[in-house]
Design a protein around this motif. Structure first.
Motif: not given
Lengths: 117, 349
Positions: A19-21, A30, A68, B9-13, B15-16, B19, B23, B105-110
């Protein structure tokens, strides 16, 4: 092993991460970065040095990243440690919690390594 | 494409999150609060949204919000606090510091994308509305200025009609206004019991233009007589104070301060503190201080102006005549203000 099978094996949430990616190749990108995340090694160092503030910060970061990525059991392990040290010196559960997270982290990284490109 | 800033501060967070957000937006990233403040200062309101982590080294999320608040930006740029820390205390603090929304977190993208879009649109709408309001306020102020200027023109024109009938230039009205304003500014400064706002002083000065409007009703024979008036003629001339009030009453639209100033000035600008003035023979403080100011201004300007029945006096001479009481009795307070304003009045003369 494909991504869906990998998530099933880790009891992780495939639907959640998709859903996220939206695309598997993004999730894969990732997941492969997870092993390079410096927070895990920092957590172990902080644990050995009894630096509980350091353990708190690193596990706090890791639970967020794993959450995540839909890696819910691993995120829960980091969450438990994070809460154990939130107010300073941990209780007797601390060592078993760290041992458990090491096993689960290794299992996760192994599973990711076995993923098809 | 609208620009947003992701601070974590967390690079992966980071970048995700980037991403997902890329959009819909052009994404800038900051690795801590300090870098975020620098980018916020640099881009300002060109940023449509900030997504902010709470726990970070150097400056945390609340520090960034505080920085934005100090620069008046939390009302301009929406901030979503995206945190792994879900405590009531941190949520309350975040809202108090100006966060527009809080997500976990974790977030729901929609959900995140929709909330981001709602906030961006809301703040854009607010900015546009504020801008419209500012433009309209400026337009309204300009219209008000133009209207005030047109009003002043009409009042001055009406006040000057009598002067043109007397074959004079119309400068008397302008000078009486300026002298009145100058004297009243001293009254305001040295006699707080008569405290007036700047707006009131302007209104009174403007009303002073109409002090002799009643002379319109005086016949040319009397108004332009190049000689001393007979007792009967002088009695008729004195009636210009009353005629002025009658004219004003006919045109009265509403009872407001400006009307009252005009009315009082028309009626009482020939009253004297010793009760020997006209038309009502008022004494001392019965005569409003602004009527005393107009009376003195009218008297001083009449002395320094050439009239059909007399030559002009020098300003110094006119000043001395008034101070010696040769032009009727004025109150000590208004004379003191006249004395203090002497240099400025001589410049106007």
């Amino acid at each position: 092993m494909n991504l869906r099978e990998c998530y099933a094996a880790l009891d992780a949430d495939y639907e959640d991460v998709m859903e996220r990616f939206l695309r598997e190749e993004v999730v894969l990108r990732f997941l492969r970065k997870l092993e390079q995340n410096p927070d895990y090694d920092r957590m172990l160092t902080a644990y050995e040095q009894k630096d509980y503030a350091g353990v708190f910060t690193t596990t706090h970061n890791l639970k967020g990243v794993c959450g995540t990525l839909g890696l819910k059991p691993l995120a829960k392990c980091f969450y438990d440690i994070c809460e154990e040290v939130r107010y300073g010196a941990p209780g007797e559960n601390f060592v078993p919690l760290v041992e458990r997270v090491q096993q689960m982290y290794r299992a996760t990284i192994d599973a990711i390594s076995g993923l098809e490109e | 494409m609208q620009k947003i800033l992701i601070v974590d501060d967390v690079e992966m967070d980071r970048e995700m999150l980037a991403e997902v957000m890329s959009r819909q937006y052009e994404v800038l990233q900051a690795k801590d609060g300090e870098e975020a403040c620098g980018l916020i200062d640099c881009f300002g309101t060109r940023l449509s949204l900030v997504i902010l982590d709470l726990l970070m080294p150097k400056k945390n999320g609340l520090d960034v919000l505080k920085h934005m608040e100090e620069h008046g930006l939390t009302a301009q740029i929406p901030v979503i606090l995206l945190t792994g820390e879900a405590t009531v205390e941190s949520d309350v603090s975040a809202y108090e510091y100006g966060a527009a929304d809080i997500m976990y977190k974790p977030f729901h993208s929609k959900v995140l994308l929709r909330r981001a879009q709602n906030l961006v649109e809301l703040f854009e709408h607010r900015r546009a509305t504020e801008h419209d309001l500012q433009v309209r306020t400026e337009e309204l102020q300009n219209s008000k200025k133009m209207l005030a200027s047109a009003n002043e023109f009409l009042i001055d024109a009406l006040g000057s009609v009598v002067e043109f009938r007397s074959l004079e230039s119309g400068e008397h009205v302008q000078r009486v206004k300026k002298i009145t304003r100058t004297i009243l500014e001293y009254v305001n400064r040295y006699y707080p019991e008569y405290s007036m706002t700047g707006e009131e002083i302007e209104m009174i000065s403007s009303a002073a233009a109409l002090h002799d409007v009643g002379k319109i009703a005086i016949s040319d024979d009397i108004l332009n007589a190049p000689r001393r008036l007979t007792a009967q003629e002088f009695s008729e001339m004195k009636q210009h104070t009353v005629y002025g009030c009658e004219i004003l009453n006919r045109f009265k639209l509403q009872e407001n301060n400006f009307f009252h100033y005009c009315y009082d000035i028309c009626r009482w600008h020939h009253e004297k503190v010793d009760g020997r003035g006209y038309p009502d023979g008022l004494k001392g403080d019965e005569i409003p201080i602004y009527c005393q100011a107009v009376s003195l201004a009218d008297c001083f300007d009449a002395l320094i102006s050439k009239r059909v029945y007399k030559e002009a006096f020098q300003a110094k001479e006119a000043y001395d005549m008034i101070c010696r009481g040769e032009c009727g009795a004025f109150s000590d307070k208004i004379l003191r203000c006249f004395t203090m304003a002497k240099d400025e009045l001589f410049m106007l003369a």
